[in-house]
Design a protein around this motif. Structure first.
Motif, PDB file in Angstrom:
ATOM      1  N   SER A   9     -20.707 -35.878 124.913  1.00 54.43           N
ATOM      2  CA  SER A   9     -20.071 -35.395 123.871  1.00 54.43           C
ATOM      3  C   SER A   9     -18.610 -35.310 123.978  1.00 54.43           C
ATOM      4  O   SER A   9     -17.845 -35.780 123.233  1.00 54.43           O
ATOM      5  CB  SER A   9     -20.193 -33.780 123.445  1.00 54.43           C
ATOM      6  OG  SER A   9     -19.594 -32.979 124.594  1.00 54.43           O
ATOM      7  N   GLN A  10     -18.225 -35.643 125.503  1.00 55.87           N
ATOM      8  CA  GLN A  10     -16.780 -36.162 125.817  1.00 55.87           C
ATOM      9  C   GLN A  10     -16.588 -37.490 126.047  1.00 55.87           C
ATOM     10  O   GLN A  10     -15.402 -38.017 126.698  1.00 55.87           O
ATOM     11  CB  GLN A  10     -16.343 -35.164 126.904  1.00 55.87           C
ATOM     12  CG  GLN A  10     -16.421 -33.483 126.446  1.00 55.87           C
ATOM     13  CD  GLN A  10     -15.492 -33.230 125.309  1.00 55.87           C
ATOM     14  OE1 GLN A  10     -14.530 -33.865 124.958  1.00 55.87           O
ATOM     15  NE2 GLN A  10     -16.133 -32.309 124.439  1.00 55.87           N
ATOM     16  N   LEU A  28     -26.758 -29.070 116.852  1.00 54.32           N
ATOM     17  CA  LEU A  28     -27.189 -30.471 116.568  1.00 54.32           C
ATOM     18  C   LEU A  28     -26.956 -31.156 117.835  1.00 54.32           C
ATOM     19  O   LEU A  28     -27.670 -32.019 118.307  1.00 54.32           O
ATOM     20  CB  LEU A  28     -26.158 -30.983 115.429  1.00 54.32           C
ATOM     21  CG  LEU A  28     -26.654 -30.676 113.814  1.00 54.32           C
ATOM     22  CD1 LEU A  28     -25.404 -30.998 113.046  1.00 54.32           C
ATOM     23  CD2 LEU A  28     -27.884 -31.380 113.492  1.00 54.32           C
ATOM     24  N   PHE A  29     -25.750 -30.734 118.420  1.00 49.34           N
ATOM     25  CA  PHE A  29     -25.786 -31.504 119.761  1.00 49.34           C
ATOM     26  C   PHE A  29     -26.705 -31.061 120.753  1.00 49.34           C
ATOM     27  O   PHE A  29     -27.031 -31.999 121.562  1.00 49.34           O
ATOM     28  CB  PHE A  29     -24.320 -30.966 120.388  1.00 49.34           C
ATOM     29  CG  PHE A  29     -23.076 -31.985 119.721  1.00 49.34           C
ATOM     30  CD1 PHE A  29     -23.145 -32.362 118.350  1.00 49.34           C
ATOM     31  CD2 PHE A  29     -21.959 -32.174 120.516  1.00 49.34           C
ATOM     32  CE1 PHE A  29     -22.032 -33.164 117.901  1.00 49.34           C
ATOM     33  CE2 PHE A  29     -20.911 -32.987 119.972  1.00 49.34           C
ATOM     34  CZ  PHE A  29     -21.006 -33.472 118.618  1.00 49.34           C
ATOM     35  N   THR A  55     -14.370 -39.142 121.022  1.00 51.12           N
ATOM     36  CA  THR A  55     -15.327 -38.960 121.384  1.00 51.12           C
ATOM     37  C   THR A  55     -16.219 -38.094 120.536  1.00 51.12           C
ATOM     38  O   THR A  55     -15.886 -37.819 119.338  1.00 51.12           O
ATOM     39  CB  THR A  55     -15.000 -37.586 122.535  1.00 51.12           C
ATOM     40  OG1 THR A  55     -14.538 -36.665 121.693  1.00 51.12           O
ATOM     41  CG2 THR A  55     -14.151 -38.440 123.648  1.00 51.12           C
ATOM     42  N   PRO A  56     -17.344 -38.093 120.506  1.00 53.68           N
ATOM     43  CA  PRO A  56     -18.545 -37.488 119.440  1.00 53.68           C
ATOM     44  C   PRO A  56     -18.062 -36.080 119.104  1.00 53.68           C
ATOM     45  O   PRO A  56     -17.961 -35.747 117.921  1.00 53.68           O
ATOM     46  CB  PRO A  56     -19.741 -37.379 120.464  1.00 53.68           C
ATOM     47  CG  PRO A  56     -19.920 -38.468 121.230  1.00 53.68           C
ATOM     48  CD  PRO A  56     -18.337 -38.680 121.675  1.00 53.68           C
ATOM     49  N   ASP A  57     -17.515 -35.369 120.232  1.00 50.80           N
ATOM     50  CA  ASP A  57     -16.893 -33.932 119.979  1.00 50.80           C
ATOM     51  C   ASP A  57     -15.902 -33.967 118.909  1.00 50.80           C
ATOM     52  O   ASP A  57     -15.736 -33.241 117.946  1.00 50.80           O
ATOM     53  CB  ASP A  57     -16.561 -33.248 121.311  1.00 50.80           C
ATOM     54  CG  ASP A  57     -16.072 -31.893 121.052  1.00 50.80           C
ATOM     55  OD1 ASP A  57     -17.118 -31.042 120.845  1.00 50.80           O
ATOM     56  OD2 ASP A  57     -14.944 -31.701 121.322  1.00 50.80           O
ATOM     57  N   TYR A  58     -14.932 -34.904 119.131  1.00 52.81           N
ATOM     58  CA  TYR A  58     -13.573 -34.975 118.306  1.00 52.81           C
ATOM     59  C   TYR A  58     -14.167 -35.379 116.897  1.00 52.81           C
ATOM     60  O   TYR A  58     -13.812 -34.879 115.882  1.00 52.81           O
ATOM     61  CB  TYR A  58     -12.721 -35.964 118.742  1.00 52.81           C
ATOM     62  CG  TYR A  58     -11.558 -35.846 117.986  1.00 52.81           C
ATOM     63  CD1 TYR A  58     -10.349 -35.341 118.242  1.00 52.81           C
ATOM     64  CD2 TYR A  58     -11.554 -37.014 116.981  1.00 52.81           C
ATOM     65  CE1 TYR A  58      -9.261 -35.215 117.656  1.00 52.81           C
ATOM     66  CE2 TYR A  58     -10.053 -36.811 116.266  1.00 52.81           C
ATOM     67  CZ  TYR A  58      -9.112 -36.080 116.506  1.00 52.81           C
ATOM     68  OH  TYR A  58      -8.003 -36.034 115.856  1.00 52.81           O
TER      69      TYR A  58
END
Lengths: 368, 263
Positions: free
Chosen positions: B148-149, B138-139, B112-115
C-alpha cells in the motif's frame, strides 16, 4: 472538499519529487551564478573617480556623496557656471554628469524638479545616473526627473535594465509555468490518468481549478527563483550599483508582486488550455512554443514602443510588461497596475472556464 | 410489476454512437468512409444483483457502450438510465452511483495505492471515517496492505489491477462497470477478480462487464448480450441465449451468420 483534494494532489506530487523541485529552482541559481561570473569577467573592481557639475543644493547630494564614498569611489563637485561648457565636458568624458536641483526641491513644493545630464555610453555616467535615481526614489521623490543624455547611442545601463527586466520576468515566468504545466496536464491526459478522474463525480470546473491553482503557486516559486537570480546578478553584469533595486518604495514592490502574481496564473491557464487540447506532451510542447513566441513578441513590442495609450491595460501580457517597465523606471502607475491585475485575472477565469468545457468534450478528451 | 421495475438498475434504450475516422484510421480499417458507427441501436437492461456480460470481438462496440453508460462519452442517439438517472441529462448523478474500471483508465504511477484510495474517495465525496473502514476491508481482501505504500509505478500488472479494482469501488457504488476486467492478469489475480465479481453480485450490486472470454461469461453472468459490429444480435438470460449449445458455439453461429465463415 473535492477541489482541496485535487489541489493537495498536485502539491503532493511536486513536493515529493526532487526532480521537479530541482527543475523549478535550478534556473534561478544557474542564472545568478552565470551572470555574476560574466559580470566579474567584464567589469573590473577599480574605484571610480567622478566629476559632477552641480547646480542648486539638496540633501540628496550628501546622501549621494556618502554612498559613493562607501563604494570606495570618489566624486568631485564642480559649480555649474556655463552649461554649454559643462555639457561639452560631459560629452568629451572630462566630466561625469551635470546635476541640477530647483530651489524648493527639498520642500517637495510645486515645480520642484531635479535634472541630470550624463553620457549614457559611459560606464561612469550610467553608474552615476543609476545611483541618482535610486537615491531620489529612496527619499520619496514623486515627481519626474529631467533626464538628458549627451550620447545618442543606447544607454548601456539602467535604461536597458529597466526595460529589459519586464521582458526577462515574462520569459522566466513562462519557462517556469511551462516546465510544470505541460507535464501535469498534457502528461496526465497522455497517460490516461485524467480520464480516471473524469469518471468520478467531481465537477469539471473543479478539475480545471485543481490544476491551475497549485500549478500557479509552483510556477510562482520557479518564477521568483529566476527573478531573484536576475535581480541579484544583473547589476553586476551591467556594471551598475545593486542599490538601485533597493531604492524602490514598498508600493512599487507591492505592485510588481501583484502584477507577477496575476501574470503567473494567466500563463499557466494558457499553457493548460493548449495542453488540454493536445494529445500528448510532445504535441503540447510544440503548441506551447508558438504561444511562447507570441508572448515574447508582445513583450518585445513593449521594449520598442516608448508609450502606449490607456487601452494597453486591456491587453493581457502587454499590460503587465508595460506597468512593470513604468514601475522600474521610478513611476507609480497604481491604477494601471491594478486594472492590469484585474484584466489578467478575468482572462485567467475565462481560460479556466474554457478548460472545464474542454474536459467535458469527448472530442478533446478522447479524440472521437 | 412495481418490484420488477425497481429491480431494473440499468436500462439502455436504442444507444447509438458514431465516430469520425482519421486518415490513419481509414487506412487501418481499409475504408474511405469518414465516419464509423461504433454502436447502433443497442438496447438491454440489467437487474439488481445480476451480472450482465457484453460479449463480442474486438471493435464490436463493447467498450464504447460501457463508456456511454459511465458518462465518459455521450450517446448520439438514445439514452441509458442508471438507477433511474439519465446518462445524457444527469451525468453527475450517474457517476455517483457507478464504479467504472477499464484497461484504458490508468493510475498515476507516482502515487501509492494508499494515497490514491484516499484521493479517489475524496473525489467521490466519501466521508473520512467510512473511507478508513472501507480501505481496511478492501486492502485486506485484495492483499494490498503488503504494497500500500509502494508507488504504483513499481507494482506488477496484477498488483496495479487490484489497486484499480478497489479504487473503482471506493464509493461503494450500486452499479459496477468493468471493461475486460481480467485482461492481462495472471491466473491468481484473475481468480481474485472473478471471486470479487461474484461477491459483488451476492451483495446485491449490479455488475456490467465486457469481455471476449466465453468461460468468464458462462461462469459469472446471469444475462448476456452478444454484440457484433455495434449491434446487439442476441440478448437475454444465459440459458435462453445458449439453449443446448455452449456459449462459444452460439457466438460463432451468430458470427458466421452475419460475417460469413472465417478463413
Amino acid at each position: 472538499m473535492k477541489l482541496v483534494a485535487l489541489i493537495k494532489k498536485e502539491f503532493h506530487r511536486f513536493f515529493h519529487d526532487p526532480r521537479l523541485i530541482v527543475t523549478i529552482l535550478l534556473p534561478g541559481i544557474v542564472i545568478f551564478l552565470l551572470y555574476t561570473l560574466l559580470g566579474n569577467i567584464i567589469h573590473t573592481e577599480e574605484s571610480r573617480e567622478m566629476k559632477v557639475y552641480l547646480s542648486g543644493n539638496s540633501a540628496v547630494v550628501e546622501v549621494l556623496e556618502q554612498q559613493i564614498k562607501e563604494s570606495g569611489d570618489k566624486v568631485e563637485w564642480l559649480p555649474l557656471e556655463n552649461e554649454e561648457e559643462a555639457r561639452a565636458a560631459v560629452k568629451e568624458g572630462e566630466a561625469t554628469a551635470i546635476l541640477t536641483f530647483s530651489e524648493n526641491f527639498d520642500l517637495f513644493g510645486e515645480g520642484a524638479r531635479a535634472g541630470i545630464v550624463y553620457d549614457s555610453g559611459s560606464e561612469n555616467g550610467s553608474y552615476f545616473y543609476g545611483l541618482v535615481t535610486s537615491v531620489l526614489i529612496s527619499v520619496g521623490m514623486r515627481f519626474p526627473i529631467d533626464v538628458q543624455t549627451v550620447n545618442d547611442s543606447a544607454d548601456m545601463g539602467r535604461e536597458i535594465l529597466t526595460s529589459l527586466l519586464p521582458f526577462l520576468v515574462v520569459t522566466f515566468v513562462f519557462s517556469a509555468c511551462m516546465s510544470v504545466t505541460l507535464e501535469s496536464v498534457a502528461g496526465e491526459k497522455e497517460r490516461g490518468t485524467l480520464s480516471t478522474i473524469l469518471a468520478t463525480s467531481v465537477k469539471r470546473s473543479h478539475i480545471a481549478l485543481g490544476k491551475i491553482i497549485p500549478l500557479s503557486c509552483i510556477s510562482a516559486i520557479g518564477a521568483a527563483s529566476s527573478f531573484l537570480g536576475v535581480v541579484l546578478s544583473l547589476p553586476k553584469l551591467m556594471g551598475l550599483d545593486a542599490a538601485m533595486f533597493t531604492g524602490y518604495s514598498f508600493i512599487s514592490y507591492l505592485l510588481l508582486f501583484l502584477l507577477i502574481l496575476s501574470f503567473v496564473p494567466l500563463i499557466v491557464s494558457a499553457i493548460a488550455t493548449v495542453s488540454t487540447l493536445s494529445r500528448s506532451v510532445k504535441e503540447a510542447s510544440a503548441y506551447t512554443s508558438v504561444l511562447m513566441i507570441l508572448v515574447m513578441i508582445v513583450s518585445i513590442v513593449s521594449l520598442i514602443v516608448a508609450q502606449f495609450g490607456d487601452w494597453v491595460v486591456a491587453v493581457p501580457v502587454l499590460n503587465a510588461v508595460t506597468a512593470m517597465g513604468q514601475i522600474l523606471s521610478g513611476m507609480l502607475p497604481v491604477w494601471q497596475s491594478l486594472v492590469s491585475v484585474g484584466v489578467n485575472l478575468v482572462f485567467t477565469a475565462l481560460l479556466v472556464w474554457l478548460i472545464a468545457k474542454m474536459l467535458s468534450s469527448e472530442r478533446v478528451m478522447f479524440g472521437k | 410489476m412495481e418490484d420488477l421495475f425497481t429491480s431494473e438498475i440499468v436500462r439502455a434504450e436504442n444507444l447509438k454512437k458514431t465516430f469520425t475516422l482519421s486518415r490513419k484510421q481509414q487506412r487501418l480499417e481499409k475504408t474511405s468512409l469518414t465516419r464509423k458507427v461504433a454502436v447502433n441501436g443497442l438496447s438491454f437492461s440489467a437487474n439488481r444483483g445480476e451480472i450482465y456480460g457484453l460479449l463480442g470481438p474486438n471493435g464490436a462496440g463493447k467498450t464504447t457502450t460501457l463508456r456511454m453508460l459511465s458518462t465518459l462519452i455521450k450517446p448520439d442517439e438514445g439514452d441509458a438510465y442508471i438507477m433511474g438517472h439519465s446518462v445524457r441529462k444527469e451525468p453527475q448523478k450517474v457517476r455517483d452511483c457507478v464504479g467504472f474500471l477499464t484497461g484504458e483508465l490508468k493510475l498515476e504511477t507516482f502515487f501509492t495505492p494508499d494515497y490514491l484510495f484516499d484521493f479517489f474517495g475524496a473525489m467521490h465525496g466519501v466521508e473520512k471515517e467510512t473511507l478508513v473502514k472501507r480501505k481496511r476491508e478492501l486492502f485486506a481482501r485484495f492483499g494490498i496492505d503488503a504494497f500500500s505504500q509502494v508507488k504504483v509505478g513499481d507494482l506488477s500488472t496484477g498488483m496495479k489491477q487490484k489497486v484499480s479494482l478497489v479504487i473503482s469501488i471506493v464509493h461503494d457504488p450500486d452499479v459496477v462497470i468493468f471493461d475486460e476486467p481480467t485482461n492481462g492478469l495472471d491466473v491468481l489475480t484473475a481468480k481474485v477478480v472473478t471471486d470479487f465479481l461474484a461477491e459483488l453480485k451476492r451483495m446485491g450490486k449490479s455488475v456490467l462487464l465486457s469481455t471476449h472470454i466465453f468461460s468468464l461469461v458462462e461462469k459469472l453472468c446471469d444475462r448476456v448480450g452478444i454484440i457484433i459490429d455495434g449491434k446487439m444480435v442476441e440478448e437475454g438470460p444465459l440459458e435462453g441465449v445458449c439453449g443446448e449449445r455452449s456459449l462459444e458455439e452460439k457466438f460463432f453461429e451468430l458470427y458466421h451468420g452475419l460475417k460469413g465463415e472465417i478463413v
